[in-house]
Motif scaffolding. Structure first.
Motif, PDB file in Angstrom:
ATOM      1  N   PRO A  21      33.314   4.851  53.589  1.00 19.45           N
ATOM      2  CA  PRO A  21      33.804   5.955  52.761  1.00 19.45           C
ATOM      3  C   PRO A  21      35.173   5.697  52.158  1.00 19.45           C
ATOM      4  CG  PRO A  21      34.255   6.418  55.049  1.00 19.45           C
ATOM      5  CD  PRO A  21      33.465   5.121  55.024  1.00 19.45           C
ATOM      6  N   LEU A  22      35.613   6.654  51.358  1.00 23.36           N
ATOM      7  CA  LEU A  22      36.984   6.716  50.885  1.00 23.36           C
ATOM      8  C   LEU A  22      37.711   7.663  51.827  1.00 23.36           C
ATOM      9  CD1 LEU A  22      36.421   7.249  47.055  1.00 23.36           C
ATOM     10  CD2 LEU A  22      37.104   5.134  48.192  1.00 23.36           C
ATOM     11  N   LEU A  30      40.579  19.416  47.047  1.00 19.42           N
ATOM     12  CA  LEU A  30      39.242  18.935  46.718  1.00 19.42           C
ATOM     13  C   LEU A  30      38.521  20.099  46.048  1.00 19.42           C
ATOM     14  CD1 LEU A  30      37.334  16.518  47.025  1.00 19.42           C
ATOM     15  CD2 LEU A  30      36.658  17.431  49.240  1.00 19.42           C
ATOM     16  N   VAL A  31      38.047  19.884  44.830  1.00 23.24           N
ATOM     17  CA  VAL A  31      37.427  20.960  44.065  1.00 23.24           C
ATOM     18  C   VAL A  31      36.084  20.516  43.492  1.00 23.24           C
ATOM     19  CG1 VAL A  31      39.629  22.061  43.463  1.00 23.24           C
ATOM     20  CG2 VAL A  31      38.647  20.344  41.944  1.00 23.24           C
ATOM     21  N   THR A  32      35.220  21.487  43.215  1.00 23.73           N
ATOM     22  CA  THR A  32      33.929  21.236  42.571  1.00 23.73           C
ATOM     23  C   THR A  32      34.166  20.991  41.084  1.00 23.73           C
ATOM     24  OG1 THR A  32      33.548  23.553  42.061  1.00 23.73           O
ATOM     25  CG2 THR A  32      32.752  22.768  44.218  1.00 23.73           C
ATOM     26  N   GLY A  43      43.986  17.413  56.982  1.00 26.68           N
ATOM     27  CA  GLY A  43      44.749  16.626  56.026  1.00 26.68           C
ATOM     28  C   GLY A  43      44.176  15.258  55.754  1.00 26.68           C
ATOM     29  N   THR A  44      43.113  14.869  56.462  1.00 33.42           N
ATOM     30  CA  THR A  44      42.440  13.596  56.231  1.00 33.42           C
ATOM     31  C   THR A  44      40.944  13.861  56.164  1.00 33.42           C
ATOM     32  OG1 THR A  44      44.131  12.367  57.430  1.00 33.42           O
ATOM     33  CG2 THR A  44      42.017  11.267  57.122  1.00 33.42           C
ATOM     34  N   VAL A  45      40.300  13.365  55.111  1.00 33.77           N
ATOM     35  CA  VAL A  45      38.851  13.506  54.995  1.00 33.77           C
ATOM     36  C   VAL A  45      38.243  12.173  54.581  1.00 33.77           C
ATOM     37  CG1 VAL A  45      38.883  15.964  54.430  1.00 33.77           C
ATOM     38  CG2 VAL A  45      38.892  14.296  52.586  1.00 33.77           C
ATOM     39  N   ALA A  46      36.981  11.976  54.930  1.00 31.30           N
ATOM     40  CA  ALA A  46      36.216  10.801  54.512  1.00 31.30           C
ATOM     41  C   ALA A  46      35.213  11.262  53.459  1.00 31.30           C
ATOM     42  CB  ALA A  46      35.501  10.175  55.701  1.00 31.30           C
ATOM     43  N   LEU A  47      35.314  10.698  52.266  1.00 29.69           N
ATOM     44  CA  LEU A  47      34.409  11.054  51.178  1.00 29.69           C
ATOM     45  C   LEU A  47      33.328   9.991  51.023  1.00 29.69           C
ATOM     46  CD1 LEU A  47      36.963  12.291  48.493  1.00 29.69           C
ATOM     47  CD2 LEU A  47      35.628  13.655  50.116  1.00 29.69           C
ATOM     48  N   ALA A  54      24.240  13.674  53.815  1.00 32.55           N
ATOM     49  CA  ALA A  54      23.689  15.030  53.804  1.00 32.55           C
ATOM     50  C   ALA A  54      24.810  16.066  53.720  1.00 32.55           C
ATOM     51  CB  ALA A  54      22.849  15.264  55.057  1.00 32.55           C
ATOM     52  N   LEU A  55      26.058  15.616  53.843  1.00 34.04           N
ATOM     53  CA  LEU A  55      27.219  16.516  53.824  1.00 34.04           C
ATOM     54  C   LEU A  55      28.091  16.315  52.590  1.00 34.04           C
ATOM     55  CD1 LEU A  55      28.332  16.051  57.538  1.00 34.04           C
ATOM     56  CD2 LEU A  55      26.967  17.914  56.582  1.00 34.04           C
ATOM     57  N   LYS A  56      27.531  15.810  51.504  1.00 29.60           N
ATOM     58  CA  LYS A  56      28.322  15.509  50.311  1.00 29.60           C
ATOM     59  C   LYS A  56      29.232  16.681  49.977  1.00 29.60           C
ATOM     60  CE  LYS A  56      24.915  12.635  48.067  1.00 29.60           C
ATOM     61  NZ  LYS A  56      23.583  13.099  48.341  1.00 29.60           N
ATOM     62  N   PRO A  57      30.445  16.418  49.601  1.00 31.35           N
ATOM     63  CA  PRO A  57      31.030  15.137  49.236  1.00 31.35           C
ATOM     64  C   PRO A  57      31.555  14.349  50.437  1.00 31.35           C
ATOM     65  CG  PRO A  57      32.662  16.814  48.887  1.00 31.35           C
ATOM     66  CD  PRO A  57      31.398  17.511  49.350  1.00 31.35           C
ATOM     67  N   PHE A  58      31.383  14.884  51.637  1.00 28.84           N
ATOM     68  CA  PHE A  58      31.918  14.228  52.831  1.00 28.84           C
ATOM     69  C   PHE A  58      30.965  13.163  53.370  1.00 28.84           C
ATOM     70  CE2 PHE A  58      33.462  18.620  52.719  1.00 28.84           C
ATOM     71  CZ  PHE A  58      34.801  18.367  52.511  1.00 28.84           C
ATOM     72  N   CYS A  59      31.529  12.171  54.026  1.00 24.28           N
ATOM     73  CA  CYS A  59      30.757  11.100  54.645  1.00 24.28           C
ATOM     74  C   CYS A  59      30.165  11.595  55.962  1.00 24.28           C
ATOM     75  CB  CYS A  59      31.682   9.907  54.900  1.00 24.28           C
ATOM     76  SG  CYS A  59      30.880   8.555  55.776  1.00 24.28           S
TER      77      CYS A  59
END
Length: 106
Positions: A21-22, A30-32, A43-47, A54-59
């Motif tokens: 991921p990123l 993070l917006v649509t 404060g940290t996410v995996a895209l 199955a959890l887009k935009p998340f990894c």
């Protein structure tokens, strides 16, 4: 921007992980596509980069199951590098479940 001007520290950093991921760290929103805020809860996410989560935009780790391959650096765009990237790319599988390279050698 000229090289001699000081730069402000980034509010957020985005780190591409090898075949994964990123990772986005820091102060970010993070917006649509229509501008609706997506709650990140931290404060940290995996895209997702593979497109199969199955959890887009998340990894969700699906990149491992689908054998997603991607580098971590900006790669040169010359013909030699393009050929190298193509050689590393996974083979396309057709209906008879054989890689395309085997189908073309019939």
């Amino acid at each position: 921007m000229p090289d001699d001007e000081p730069t402000a520290p980034a509010a957020a950093t985005i780190t591409p992980y090898q075949d994964g991921p990123l990772l986005v760290r820091g102060d970010f929103a993070l917006v649509t596509p229509d501008g609706q805020r997506i709650d990140t809860r931290r404060g940290t996410v995996a895209l997702c980069r593979c497109g199969k989560s199955a959890l887009k935009p998340f990894c969700d780790g699906t990149h491992k199951a689908v054998r997603f391959r991607a580098g971590t650096d900006r790669e040169a765009r010359g013909p030699a590098q393009a050929a190298e990237r193509t050689a590393r790319a996974p083979a396309t599988v057709r209906n008879d479940e054989r890689p395309a390279a085997q189908l073309s050698s019939r």
